[in-house]
Write an enzyme that holds these catalytic residues in place. Structure first.
Site, PDB file in Angstrom:
ATOM      1  N   ASP A   1      30.890  38.878  44.891  1.00  0.00           N
ATOM      2  CA  ASP A   1      31.767  40.004  45.204  1.00  0.00           C
ATOM      3  C   ASP A   1      31.129  40.982  46.193  1.00  0.00           C
ATOM      4  O   ASP A   1      29.933  40.879  46.501  1.00  0.00           O
ATOM      5  CB  ASP A   1      32.165  40.738  43.916  1.00  0.00           C
ATOM      6  CG  ASP A   1      31.002  40.951  42.955  1.00  0.00           C
ATOM      7  OD1 ASP A   1      29.844  40.875  43.395  1.00  0.00           O
ATOM      8  OD2 ASP A   1      31.251  41.181  41.766  1.00  0.00           O
TER       9      ASP A   1
ATOM     10  N   ASN B   1      32.937  45.990  29.936  1.00  0.00           N
ATOM     11  CA  ASN B   1      34.351  45.762  29.571  1.00  0.00           C
ATOM     12  C   ASN B   1      34.713  44.274  29.622  1.00  0.00           C
ATOM     13  O   ASN B   1      35.882  43.919  29.558  1.00  0.00           O
ATOM     14  CB  ASN B   1      35.277  46.554  30.504  1.00  0.00           C
ATOM     15  CG  ASN B   1      35.191  46.102  31.956  1.00  0.00           C
ATOM     16  OD1 ASN B   1      34.386  45.239  32.287  1.00  0.00           O
ATOM     17  ND2 ASN B   1      36.005  46.674  32.812  1.00  0.00           N
TER      18      ASN B   1
ATOM     19  N   GLU C   1      38.385  42.304  36.527  1.00  0.00           N
ATOM     20  CA  GLU C   1      38.546  43.289  35.466  1.00  0.00           C
ATOM     21  C   GLU C   1      39.535  42.776  34.412  1.00  0.00           C
ATOM     22  O   GLU C   1      40.305  41.838  34.670  1.00  0.00           O
ATOM     23  CB  GLU C   1      39.071  44.601  36.068  1.00  0.00           C
ATOM     24  CG  GLU C   1      38.145  45.235  37.111  1.00  0.00           C
ATOM     25  CD  GLU C   1      36.907  45.905  36.497  1.00  0.00           C
ATOM     26  OE1 GLU C   1      36.487  45.520  35.381  1.00  0.00           O
ATOM     27  OE2 GLU C   1      36.358  46.802  37.152  1.00  0.00           O
TER      28      GLU C   1
ATOM     29  N   HIS D   1      34.086  42.165  32.176  1.00  0.00           N
ATOM     30  CA  HIS D   1      34.371  41.568  33.483  1.00  0.00           C
ATOM     31  C   HIS D   1      33.263  40.611  33.895  1.00  0.00           C
ATOM     32  O   HIS D   1      32.099  40.772  33.498  1.00  0.00           O
ATOM     33  CB  HIS D   1      34.651  42.627  34.567  1.00  0.00           C
ATOM     34  CG  HIS D   1      33.490  43.389  35.090  1.00  0.00           C
ATOM     35  ND1 HIS D   1      33.510  44.755  35.294  1.00  0.00           N
ATOM     36  CD2 HIS D   1      32.258  43.003  35.503  1.00  0.00           C
ATOM     37  CE1 HIS D   1      32.364  45.153  35.795  1.00  0.00           C
ATOM     38  NE2 HIS D   1      31.588  44.114  35.925  1.00  0.00           N
TER      39      HIS D   1
HETATM   40  C1  GLP Z   1      28.747  44.610  38.435  1.00  0.00           C
HETATM   41  C2  GLP Z   1      28.931  43.256  39.151  1.00  0.00           C
HETATM   42  C3  GLP Z   1      28.868  42.123  38.169  1.00  0.00           C
HETATM   43  C4  GLP Z   1      27.756  42.381  37.184  1.00  0.00           C
HETATM   44  C5  GLP Z   1      28.117  43.545  36.312  1.00  0.00           C
HETATM   45  C6  GLP Z   1      26.991  43.980  35.378  1.00  0.00           C
HETATM   46  O1  GLP Z   1      29.735  45.529  38.635  1.00  0.00           O
HETATM   47  N1  GLP Z   1      30.106  43.136  39.951  1.00  0.00           N
HETATM   48  O2  GLP Z   1      28.687  40.908  38.867  1.00  0.00           O
HETATM   49  O3  GLP Z   1      27.575  41.270  36.365  1.00  0.00           O
HETATM   50  O4  GLP Z   1      28.649  44.604  37.031  1.00  0.00           O
HETATM   51  O5  GLP Z   1      26.005  44.703  36.056  1.00  0.00           O
HETATM   52  P1  GLP Z   1      24.563  44.952  35.498  1.00  0.00           P
HETATM   53  O6  GLP Z   1      23.842  43.663  35.574  1.00  0.00           O
HETATM   54  O7  GLP Z   1      23.941  45.983  36.395  1.00  0.00           O
HETATM   55  O8  GLP Z   1      24.718  45.416  34.097  1.00  0.00           O
END
Ligand code: GLP
Length: 241
Positions: free
Chosen positions: A67, A134, A141, A136
């Site tokens: 992404d 949440n 989402e 995702h």
């Molecule tokens: C982000 C990314 C995800 C990631 C998630 C968790 O927003 N788009 O790919 O897995 O949130 O992030 P973190 O690893 O910092 O907890």
């Protein structure tokens, strides 16, 4: 789903890197699916170490990231392009031309279409995922259709709050992103999902034990034939006693 619980982040990151090393070493033209966020950072460090030790070579590797934020330039310090270059690509012998991240700074529909056609032509051998609090995965989402391909999405308030730590204030966190869809992710031959810490416990529990529902995007992974979850005791404390 296989679940592996680690005592510390060091061991978990080493194990996660090992899955990638095996795929890279056994394929002539490996295709990797990569993720951002704080979770995979330790894995990237271990892969850089392995490269420096001559255990792995990225010359023929191609990558697709999950992404990218819309509305910020790819040179912005919080863009996912900057994240990947700084934390991984700049430290290994990958040709940047072989590293793909959705282009979220121009025509968004065209960028999604291009990414989908690239993903159709390049099967991902191994995909790493984190998970949002949440539920995702990538930026899919809650409520995202399971059949979704690469698309533009409005970020949940919760996601923007979680990611505000990387920006000066929540107002600077982009409101939209381009993300691989759930159908794209499910096509990966192998998936490893990393979840670390108590803040991921609830999402992890619902993903593994809950109903498969679009309200919990990660639950779709229950239908994937080859998923390994790498986690720690904090994140599984509601799963085991
Ligand atoms: C982000 C990314 C995800 C990631 C998630 C968790 O927003 N788009 O790919 O897995 O949130 O992030 P973190 O690893 O910092 O907890």
């Amino acid at each position: 789903m296989e679940i592996r619980i680690f005592e510390n982040k060091e061991a978990l990151s080493r194990a996660a890197a090992q899955y990638f090393i095996e795929v890279i070493n056994k394929n002539h033209k490996p295709v990797l699916g990569l993720a951002t966020g704080s979770t995979p950072l330790g894995m990237y460090e271990k892969l850089i170490e392995a490269y420096n030790d001559g255990e792995v070579n990225f010359k023929n590797v191609k990558t697709y990231n999950l992404d990218e934020y819309c509305g910020i330039d790819s040179n912005h310090e919080q863009s996912y392009r900057t994240f990947m270059n700084t934390n991984f690509f700049n430290h290994i012998n990958i040709d940047l031309i072989n590293t793909n991240i959705p282009n979220a700074s121009g025509d968004l529909d065209a960028a999604c279409e291009l990414y989908n056609s690239q993903l159709n032509e390049n099967e991902i051998d191994i995909q790493v995922l984190g998970i949002g609090t949440n539920g995702h995965i990538a930026f899919n989402e809650p409520g995202t259709p399971f059949g979704s391909k690469t698309h533009c999405i409005e970020l949940d308030q919760k996601t923007r709050e979680d990611n505000a730590r990387f920006f000066n204030s929540i107002d600077e966190v982009p409101t939209h992103a381009i993300t691989m869809g759930l159908a794209n992710i499910m096509k990966a031959k192998k998936i490893i999902l990393i979840a670390i810490g108590a803040q991921k416990a609830e999402a992890l529990r619902k993903m593994i034990l809950g109903d498969v529902t679009e309200e919990m995007p990660a639950s779709i992974l229950q239908f994937h034939p080859d998923v390994v979850i790498l986690t720690d005791r904090e994140a599984v404390k509601t799963l085991i006693k």
